[in-house]
Design a protein around this motif. Structure first.
Motif, PDB file in Angstrom:
ATOM      1  N   LEU A   1       0.696  -1.153  -0.005  1.00 45.19           N
ATOM      2  CA  LEU A   1       0.022   0.122   0.001  1.00 45.19           C
ATOM      3  C   LEU A   1       0.957   1.281   0.024  1.00 45.19           C
ATOM      4  CD1 LEU A   1      -2.890   0.810  -0.046  1.00 45.19           C
ATOM      5  CD2 LEU A   1      -2.875   1.191   2.412  1.00 45.19           C
ATOM      6  N   LEU A   2       2.103   1.232   0.765  1.00 40.21           N
ATOM      7  CA  LEU A   2       2.888   2.232   0.762  1.00 40.21           C
ATOM      8  C   LEU A   2       3.339   2.695  -0.771  1.00 40.21           C
ATOM      9  CD1 LEU A   2       4.640   1.835   3.987  1.00 40.21           C
ATOM     10  CD2 LEU A   2       3.104   3.453   3.629  1.00 40.21           C
ATOM     11  N   VAL A   3       3.468   1.678  -1.509  1.00 41.59           N
ATOM     12  CA  VAL A   3       4.189   1.648  -2.959  1.00 41.59           C
ATOM     13  C   VAL A   3       2.929   2.127  -3.972  1.00 41.59           C
ATOM     14  CG1 VAL A   3       5.517   0.719  -4.608  1.00 41.59           C
ATOM     15  CG2 VAL A   3       6.052   0.294  -2.273  1.00 41.59           C
ATOM     16  N   ALA A   4       1.599   1.833  -3.736  1.00 43.72           N
ATOM     17  CA  ALA A   4       0.546   1.877  -4.489  1.00 43.72           C
ATOM     18  C   ALA A   4       0.551   3.487  -5.108  1.00 43.72           C
ATOM     19  CB  ALA A   4      -0.744   1.359  -3.922  1.00 43.72           C
ATOM     20  N   PRO A   5       0.894   4.320  -4.457  1.00 40.38           N
ATOM     21  CA  PRO A   5       0.581   5.647  -5.136  1.00 40.38           C
ATOM     22  C   PRO A   5       1.661   5.997  -6.198  1.00 40.38           C
ATOM     23  CG  PRO A   5       0.603   6.131  -2.882  1.00 40.38           C
ATOM     24  CD  PRO A   5       1.031   4.559  -3.167  1.00 40.38           C
ATOM     25  N   LEU A   6       2.894   5.337  -6.013  1.00 43.60           N
ATOM     26  CA  LEU A   6       4.203   5.825  -6.462  1.00 43.60           C
ATOM     27  C   LEU A   6       3.918   5.784  -8.116  1.00 43.60           C
ATOM     28  CD1 LEU A   6       6.874   4.728  -4.147  1.00 43.60           C
ATOM     29  CD2 LEU A   6       5.931   6.796  -4.336  1.00 43.60           C
TER      30      LEU A   6
ATOM     31  N   PHE B   1      -8.939   9.869  -0.907  1.00 45.33           N
ATOM     32  CA  PHE B   1      -9.361   9.643   0.366  1.00 45.33           C
ATOM     33  C   PHE B   1      -9.545   8.233   0.600  1.00 45.33           C
ATOM     34  CE2 PHE B   1     -10.459  13.956  -0.710  1.00 45.33           C
ATOM     35  CZ  PHE B   1     -10.479  14.678   0.594  1.00 45.33           C
ATOM     36  N   VAL B   2      -9.891   7.340  -0.365  1.00 42.87           N
ATOM     37  CA  VAL B   2     -10.347   5.884  -0.218  1.00 42.87           C
ATOM     38  C   VAL B   2      -8.770   5.498   0.164  1.00 42.87           C
ATOM     39  CG1 VAL B   2     -10.440   3.817  -1.364  1.00 42.87           C
ATOM     40  CG2 VAL B   2     -11.743   5.661  -2.120  1.00 42.87           C
ATOM     41  N   TYR B   3      -7.614   5.982  -0.548  1.00 42.98           N
ATOM     42  CA  TYR B   3      -6.319   5.327  -0.136  1.00 42.98           C
ATOM     43  C   TYR B   3      -5.854   5.795   1.364  1.00 42.98           C
ATOM     44  CZ  TYR B   3      -1.124   5.030   0.019  1.00 42.98           C
ATOM     45  OH  TYR B   3       0.258   4.752   0.194  1.00 42.98           O
ATOM     46  N   LEU B   4      -6.314   6.971   1.700  1.00 40.90           N
ATOM     47  CA  LEU B   4      -5.950   7.558   3.163  1.00 40.90           C
ATOM     48  C   LEU B   4      -6.786   6.677   4.370  1.00 40.90           C
ATOM     49  CD1 LEU B   4      -3.809   9.517   3.905  1.00 40.90           C
ATOM     50  CD2 LEU B   4      -5.932  11.375   4.247  1.00 40.90           C
ATOM     51  N   TRP B   5      -7.910   6.515   3.835  1.00 40.65           N
ATOM     52  CA  TRP B   5      -8.892   5.758   4.813  1.00 40.65           C
ATOM     53  C   TRP B   5      -8.216   4.534   5.258  1.00 40.65           C
ATOM     54  CZ3 TRP B   5     -12.974   6.198   8.078  1.00 40.65           C
ATOM     55  CH2 TRP B   5     -13.662   4.867   8.267  1.00 40.65           C
ATOM     56  N   TYR B   6      -7.868   3.782   3.884  1.00 39.06           N
ATOM     57  CA  TYR B   6      -7.563   2.260   4.070  1.00 39.06           C
ATOM     58  C   TYR B   6      -5.984   2.439   4.850  1.00 39.06           C
ATOM     59  CZ  TYR B   6      -7.013  -2.592   2.986  1.00 39.06           C
ATOM     60  OH  TYR B   6      -7.036  -3.589   2.865  1.00 39.06           O
ATOM     61  N   LEU B   7      -5.232   3.177   4.691  1.00 38.32           N
ATOM     62  CA  LEU B   7      -3.778   3.314   5.122  1.00 38.32           C
ATOM     63  C   LEU B   7      -3.955   3.626   6.478  1.00 38.32           C
ATOM     64  CD1 LEU B   7      -0.836   3.246   4.652  1.00 38.32           C
ATOM     65  CD2 LEU B   7      -0.658   5.450   4.293  1.00 38.32           C
ATOM     66  N   MET B   8      -4.523   4.778   6.993  1.00 37.24           N
ATOM     67  CA  MET B   8      -4.604   5.276   8.284  1.00 37.24           C
ATOM     68  C   MET B   8      -5.370   4.505   9.163  1.00 37.24           C
ATOM     69  SD  MET B   8      -2.220   7.638   7.865  1.00 37.24           S
ATOM     70  CE  MET B   8      -2.065   8.808   9.166  1.00 37.24           C
ATOM     71  N   VAL B   9      -6.822   4.437   8.604  1.00 35.54           N
ATOM     72  CA  VAL B   9      -7.797   3.972   9.966  1.00 35.54           C
ATOM     73  C   VAL B   9      -7.934   2.440   9.640  1.00 35.54           C
ATOM     74  CG1 VAL B   9     -10.234   3.943  10.086  1.00 35.54           C
ATOM     75  CG2 VAL B   9      -9.474   5.880   8.873  1.00 35.54           C
ATOM     76  N   VAL B  10      -7.711   1.667   8.508  1.00 33.94           N
ATOM     77  CA  VAL B  10      -7.644   0.429   8.527  1.00 33.94           C
ATOM     78  C   VAL B  10      -6.333  -0.247   8.927  1.00 33.94           C
ATOM     79  CG1 VAL B  10      -8.096  -1.593   7.240  1.00 33.94           C
ATOM     80  CG2 VAL B  10      -9.577   0.220   6.972  1.00 33.94           C
TER      81      VAL B  10
ATOM     82  N   GLY C   1     -12.552  -2.811   7.869  1.00 39.13           N
ATOM     83  CA  GLY C   1     -11.632  -2.981   6.816  1.00 39.13           C
ATOM     84  C   GLY C   1     -11.939  -3.923   5.759  1.00 39.13           C
ATOM     85  N   ILE C   2     -12.723  -4.755   6.256  1.00 39.64           N
ATOM     86  CA  ILE C   2     -13.296  -5.583   4.784  1.00 39.64           C
ATOM     87  C   ILE C   2     -14.003  -4.986   3.755  1.00 39.64           C
ATOM     88  CG2 ILE C   2     -14.600  -7.818   4.214  1.00 39.64           C
ATOM     89  CD1 ILE C   2     -13.705  -9.007   7.205  1.00 39.64           C
ATOM     90  N   PRO C   3     -14.902  -4.165   4.315  1.00 41.76           N
ATOM     91  CA  PRO C   3     -15.603  -3.525   3.241  1.00 41.76           C
ATOM     92  C   PRO C   3     -14.871  -2.453   2.643  1.00 41.76           C
ATOM     93  CG  PRO C   3     -16.817  -2.972   5.408  1.00 41.76           C
ATOM     94  CD  PRO C   3     -15.826  -4.070   5.509  1.00 41.76           C
ATOM     95  N   SER C   4     -13.631  -2.033   3.366  1.00 40.49           N
ATOM     96  CA  SER C   4     -12.749  -0.858   2.768  1.00 40.49           C
ATOM     97  C   SER C   4     -11.938  -1.631   2.045  1.00 40.49           C
ATOM     98  CB  SER C   4     -12.101  -0.370   4.198  1.00 40.49           C
ATOM     99  OG  SER C   4     -12.821   0.139   4.889  1.00 40.49           O
ATOM    100  N   ALA C   5     -11.446  -2.893   2.210  1.00 42.47           N
ATOM    101  CA  ALA C   5     -10.680  -3.369   1.196  1.00 42.47           C
ATOM    102  C   ALA C   5     -11.470  -3.522  -0.234  1.00 42.47           C
ATOM    103  CB  ALA C   5     -10.288  -4.827   1.697  1.00 42.47           C
TER     104      ALA C   5
END
Lengths: 152, 386
Positions: free
Chosen positions: B65-70, B100-109, B166-170
């Motif tokens: 996930l850390l590499v996904a936006p690169l 926002f989808v990315y940030l939510w998944y990274l930080m909250v999940v 996290g499951i629906p977020s994934a």
């Protein structure tokens, strides 16, 4: 329950860290998002006034007709009646402001006409188009056609 | 005639706008979503057999996930402007909401779940380690040394809730990537409501296969015995999810063939010619049918541990190749044919350029390097941490 909260101290600290991060983001956002953004749409409302202040380049059809009545009349009889003057002659606001000082250059029809009328299978079949090298061998179109009323 | 162009192309279609980096992006987010869903099997659905891979799956998801936006950042001419999607969010653009989808998944999940799961280990290591690494652990404890059973119970409950979210977020993270392609109505190769579902299931397939392979590799590096019960269970899930994924893709294919709309002849020709190798040979035959056969064979026959391991490893590698080919065929294939349905262009993959093969290779190695660092910082077994 008070005991429960005591053991959740790390989560409270985490919530505070997240809140501090959010607060810092909101301060940054307030500082960098330009005033008026989102007022009229997803852009800076002031951009409209900025654009309005830029000098006008096109004089407009009516201004051309004020002086060039002969050309306007010739054009009104041909298929090019729907094409505005400045579509071929370029933006002429500065010429309209001072007609004597700034004389527009007459376009080279060997280049200009091909922009619309060069044969291309992507164009609708009913649109007049020619393969210019076969049609005229690169000669200027106005040797035969009158650009304001091109039908011969 | 432009080299590489056959038939009629509109001028803006000759050169592909979305390169191999845009192929990598859904591939990487798919690995993230799939790895997380595997982790949630143990946490939420109580599949105890896959417990040995729980932490590895979470760390794998984080590393990727850390590499996904690169790849997206490299693709952009002005990457610094991407931050504007946070400053001035555009709610009507699915692509702009990615931030926002990315940030939510990274930080909250992900970060929260990993932190809660590792907190006791982090506290212990902040007391036992020395040097600068100790400070990393100290910061990560957030000033709380409380690892009493009551505190752990709270962590466990919150962690469970985070996994539930996290499951629906994934699903959202990867379904959204499919939605972006599926909603391009002008592109017949992409525009299908099945796209998000196909992306989702292929994400699960690739994520599960990646964690299965990584589990075998990491166990070998750490000189630990591979838990065959765990491996068998993962392989079983991989087989069933892969079956669903393959069925959905075939459903899409059969639907297209039977419906045979105005785009069909063009797309059919494309699959028979330019995409034959990557779609029919690599994606369908080598990347789907062969691993499915291997996994299916292990389900119906009694085989020795060594043979099963070899079969799982082969199936896992082929699956990852197949899913990569699927992303390639979607992203690149969708740009090879003209919207006039009268011509085709060619994708010329460059090497050492901003969007070439070299940065793509680096971007695929980078998550593994991050995972290696994460595994050093956050050991997989609690025993090791102690």
């Amino acid at each position: 329950m008070a005991g429960g909260w005591r053991h959740a101290r790390h989560l409270i600290v985490l919530a505070l860290v997240v809140a501090a991060g959010l607060g810092a983001f909101l301060i940054l956002r307030g500082a960098v998002v330009p005033a008026g953004f989102g007022k009229l749409g997803h852009y800076r409302a002031g951009a409209i006034d900025d654009n309005r202040r830029r000098p006008v380049s096109f004089a407009g059809q009516a201004t051309c007709a004020d002086c060039h009545d002969k050309q306007v009349e010739a054009r009104s009889k041909g298929k090019h009646r729907i094409v505005s003057c400045e579509a071929c002659h370029g933006p002429q606001a500065r010429h309209a402001d001072d007609p004597e000082k700034l004389k527009p250059v007459l376009p080279d029809t060997a280049i200009l006409c091909r922009r619309c009328h060069e044969k291309d299978p992507a164009k609708p079949a009913h649109f007049p188009q020619v393969a210019s090298t076969d049609h005229s061998g690169g000669a200027a179109c106005n040797a035969c056609h009158q650009p304001h009323a091109p039908k011969m | 005639m432009h080299p590489g162009v056959e038939g009629f192309m509109y001028p803006n279609e000759v050169e592909l706008q979305w390169s191999i980096l845009i192929v990598l992006y859904p591939y990487i987010t798919g690995l993230v979503a799939g790895a997380f869903i595997l982790a949630s099997l143990e946490r939420v659905f109580k599949v105890a057999a896959v417990k040995p891979t729980y932490r590895l799956a979470l760390l794998t998801a984080l590393a990727f996930l850390l590499v996904a936006p690169l790849p997206l950042q490299l693709h952009l001419g002005h990457p610094e402007r991407s931050f504007e999607m946070y400053l001035t969010p555009n709610r009507s653009s699915a692509m702009a909401m990615f931030g926002f989808v990315y940030l939510w998944y990274l930080m909250v999940v992900l970060l929260l779940e990993i932190w809660l799961d590792y907190r006791a280990d982090i506290v212990r290591m902040s007391q036992t380690t020395r040097g600068p690494v100790r400070w990393i652990y100290k910061v990560l404890t957030l000033g709380s040394q409380d690892i009493s059973p009551e505190a752990r119970k709270i962590d466990d409950t919150v962690g469970w809730i985070v996994t539930i979210i996290g499951i629906p977020s994934a699903f959202l993270l990867h379904g959204y990537v499919g939605f972006i392609f599926g909603s391009v109505k002008a592109n017949a190769w992409w525009s299908t409501p099945l796209m998000p579902v196909v992306f989702l299931f292929s994400a699960m397939v690739s994520g599960i296969a990646a964690v299965m392979l990584l589990y075998m590799v990491v166990s070998r590096f750490q000189k630990q015995v591979v838990d065959m019960r765990c491996l068998d269970t993962i392989a079983k899930y991989l087989f069933y999810v892969f079956l669903i994924d393959f069925s959905l893709e075939m459903l899409d294919l059969i639907h297209r063939i039977y419906e045979a709309d105005e785009s069909f002849r063009t797309l059919d020709f494309m699959v028979q010619t330019r995409l034959y190798m990557s779609q029919v040979v690599i994606q369908i035959c080598i990347g789907t049918v062969v691993p499915l056969a291997l996994l299916g064979w292990t389900q119906v026959r009694r085989l020795s541990d060594g043979v099963r391991r070899a079969m799982y490893a082969t199936a896992g590698v082929l699956t990852l190749i197949g899913i990569f080919a699927m992303r390639w065929n979607v992203v690149i294939g969708g740009q090879l044919f003209s919207k006039s349905y009268l011509g085709y262009t060619t994708y010329k993959l460059e090497f050492a350029t901003r969007e070439g093969l070299l940065p793509a290779i680096v971007l695929m190695i980078l998550p593994l390097a991050i995972l290696w660092v994460l595994l050093k910082l956050l050991p997989l077994s609690e025993k090791e941490a102690a």
